[in-house]
Design a protein around this motif. Structure first.
Motif, PDB file in Angstrom:
ATOM      1  N   ALA A  14      98.926 -58.247  55.557  1.00 28.25           N
ATOM      2  CA  ALA A  14      97.994 -57.774  54.890  1.00 28.25           C
ATOM      3  C   ALA A  14      96.777 -58.521  54.426  1.00 28.25           C
ATOM      4  O   ALA A  14      95.655 -58.299  54.782  1.00 28.25           O
ATOM      5  CB  ALA A  14      98.302 -56.818  53.975  1.00 28.25           C
ATOM      6  N   ALA A  15      96.906 -59.670  53.785  1.00 26.21           N
ATOM      7  CA  ALA A  15      95.973 -60.606  53.492  1.00 26.21           C
ATOM      8  C   ALA A  15      95.343 -61.229  54.573  1.00 26.21           C
ATOM      9  O   ALA A  15      94.008 -61.370  54.560  1.00 26.21           O
ATOM     10  CB  ALA A  15      96.495 -61.623  52.442  1.00 26.21           C
ATOM     11  N   SER A  16      96.174 -61.690  55.398  1.00 27.64           N
ATOM     12  CA  SER A  16      95.622 -62.217  56.433  1.00 27.64           C
ATOM     13  C   SER A  16      94.373 -61.282  57.234  1.00 27.64           C
ATOM     14  O   SER A  16      93.362 -61.731  57.821  1.00 27.64           O
ATOM     15  CB  SER A  16      96.485 -62.794  57.696  1.00 27.64           C
ATOM     16  OG  SER A  16      97.332 -63.663  56.914  1.00 27.64           O
ATOM     17  N   GLY A  17      94.944 -60.132  57.435  1.00 25.61           N
ATOM     18  CA  GLY A  17      93.976 -59.258  58.035  1.00 25.61           C
ATOM     19  C   GLY A  17      92.866 -58.929  57.395  1.00 25.61           C
ATOM     20  O   GLY A  17      91.779 -58.726  57.763  1.00 25.61           O
ATOM     21  N   LEU A  18      92.905 -59.012  55.804  1.00 24.77           N
ATOM     22  CA  LEU A  18      91.730 -58.899  55.097  1.00 24.77           C
ATOM     23  C   LEU A  18      90.740 -59.868  55.335  1.00 24.77           C
ATOM     24  O   LEU A  18      89.371 -59.994  55.515  1.00 24.77           O
ATOM     25  CB  LEU A  18      91.998 -58.552  53.699  1.00 24.77           C
ATOM     26  CG  LEU A  18      92.735 -57.236  53.362  1.00 24.77           C
ATOM     27  CD1 LEU A  18      93.285 -57.348  51.718  1.00 24.77           C
ATOM     28  CD2 LEU A  18      91.641 -55.875  53.644  1.00 24.77           C
ATOM     29  N   GLN A  19      91.275 -61.188  55.410  1.00 22.25           N
ATOM     30  CA  GLN A  19      90.571 -62.267  55.451  1.00 22.25           C
ATOM     31  C   GLN A  19      89.850 -62.445  56.916  1.00 22.25           C
ATOM     32  O   GLN A  19      88.635 -62.804  57.215  1.00 22.25           O
ATOM     33  CB  GLN A  19      91.560 -63.536  55.377  1.00 22.25           C
ATOM     34  CG  GLN A  19      90.522 -64.982  55.333  1.00 22.25           C
ATOM     35  CD  GLN A  19      91.761 -65.995  55.104  1.00 22.25           C
ATOM     36  OE1 GLN A  19      92.923 -66.083  55.832  1.00 22.25           O
ATOM     37  NE2 GLN A  19      91.565 -66.884  54.353  1.00 22.25           N
ATOM     38  N   ASP A  20      90.593 -62.075  58.193  1.00 22.57           N
ATOM     39  CA  ASP A  20      90.146 -61.979  59.361  1.00 22.57           C
ATOM     40  C   ASP A  20      88.744 -61.029  59.443  1.00 22.57           C
ATOM     41  O   ASP A  20      87.991 -61.152  60.397  1.00 22.57           O
ATOM     42  CB  ASP A  20      91.189 -61.685  60.363  1.00 22.57           C
ATOM     43  CG  ASP A  20      92.115 -62.762  60.314  1.00 22.57           C
ATOM     44  OD1 ASP A  20      91.914 -63.932  59.829  1.00 22.57           O
ATOM     45  OD2 ASP A  20      93.280 -62.600  60.899  1.00 22.57           O
ATOM     46  N   ALA A  21      88.947 -59.993  58.663  1.00 22.46           N
ATOM     47  CA  ALA A  21      87.982 -58.878  58.834  1.00 22.46           C
ATOM     48  C   ALA A  21      86.708 -59.195  57.786  1.00 22.46           C
ATOM     49  O   ALA A  21      85.866 -58.458  57.548  1.00 22.46           O
ATOM     50  CB  ALA A  21      88.403 -57.353  58.286  1.00 22.46           C
ATOM     51  N   GLY A  22      86.888 -60.426  57.052  1.00 21.82           N
ATOM     52  CA  GLY A  22      85.773 -60.808  56.357  1.00 21.82           C
ATOM     53  C   GLY A  22      85.562 -60.189  55.010  1.00 21.82           C
ATOM     54  O   GLY A  22      84.827 -60.279  54.289  1.00 21.82           O
ATOM     55  N   GLU A  23      86.724 -59.471  54.522  1.00 22.74           N
ATOM     56  CA  GLU A  23      86.962 -58.738  53.199  1.00 22.74           C
ATOM     57  C   GLU A  23      87.392 -59.786  51.956  1.00 22.74           C
ATOM     58  O   GLU A  23      88.057 -60.456  52.558  1.00 22.74           O
ATOM     59  CB  GLU A  23      87.555 -57.343  53.345  1.00 22.74           C
ATOM     60  CG  GLU A  23      87.115 -56.439  54.492  1.00 22.74           C
ATOM     61  CD  GLU A  23      87.671 -55.219  54.595  1.00 22.74           C
ATOM     62  OE1 GLU A  23      88.826 -55.072  53.677  1.00 22.74           O
ATOM     63  OE2 GLU A  23      87.458 -54.719  55.336  1.00 22.74           O
TER      64      GLU A  23
END
Length: 235
Positions: A14-23
């Motif tokens: 979940a954290a990596s997904g947020l980071q990749d989305a620039g959030e």
């Protein structure tokens, strides 16, 4: 629905997904991402895994290259201020995220405390209601026991009365039977006495004389009748 023990891999994904989305990778954002995937977890568990993920995936802020600008003398002061600002930006951002995460933990703790207080109140109310019901049941049991004893006594009294009545009825019937037997015996005795008197009268009339025999028979008949009257009066 009770929160389940979320794994580090789920939090990291979940954290990596947020980071990749620039959030921004915050505790609330990670929990929202997990919730969207159908995973509910406590804030404390997510915070622990998120701290481990940040230690491995968020690089330490790198110091900017200390290259002199072309206009060294003219822009040295401005460059120094800009350098200081950029050098502290990552720390400020990390501190802000940690503050947000801490506030989320505090809010989650407040919610848990409120839920605990409400549950304690419900338990206390249920306990009071249970005690009241137990007291009512005890009163009812006492009343039932008392009524059962009274009913048993009433049944015994009624049974004694029926037995006494039956005994009286049997005694009356027995006396009636005795009176009937006595009356039949008296009638048989009277009949026999009359027959005997008649026979005796005939014999005496033949032997002694009609007058003497008749007087004697009359006297005996009066005696028998007197005895019969006495027996009837006694009956």
């Amino acid at each position: 629905m009770a929160a389940e023990e979320v794994t580090f891999d789920q939090v990291a994904t979940a954290a990596s997904g947020l980071q990749d989305a620039g959030e921004a990778v915050t505790l609330d954002a990670v929990r929202a991402a997990l919730d969207a995937d159908g995973v509910q977890a406590t804030a404390g568990t997510v915070y622990k895994h998120l701290a481990d993920w940040r230690a491995a995936h968020v690089p330490a802020p790198a110091a900017p290259a200390a290259e002199l600008p072309p206009a060294l003398l003219a822009g040295l002061a401005d460059w120094a201020r800009q350098f200081a600002h950029e050098a502290g930006a990552a720390d400020r951002e990390a501190l802000a995220r940690a503050g947000d995460d801490m506030q989320s933990l505090i809010d989650a703790g407040d919610e848990l405390e409120a839920a605990r207080a409400e549950l304690s109140g419900q338990v206390a109310a249920a306990s009071a209601e249970r005690d009241e019901m137990l007291a009512q049941l005890a009163d009812r049991d006492e009343t039932i026991e008392r009524l059962t004893a009274e009913l048993s006594n009433a049944k015994q009294v009624a049974m004694d009365a029926l037995v006494g009545k039956a005994k009286d009825q049997l005694a009356i019937e027995g006396k009636d039977a005795q009176l009937a037997d006595l009356r039949a015996q008296i009638e048989r005795n009277v009949t026999a006495a009359a027959a005997l008197s008649d026979a005796r009268l005939a014999a005496e009339m033949e032997l002694v004389g009609a007058a003497t025999a008749r007087d004697s028979l009359a006297a005996e008949l009066r005696d028998v009748r007197a005895q019969l009257d006495v027996l009837r009066n006694r009956r």
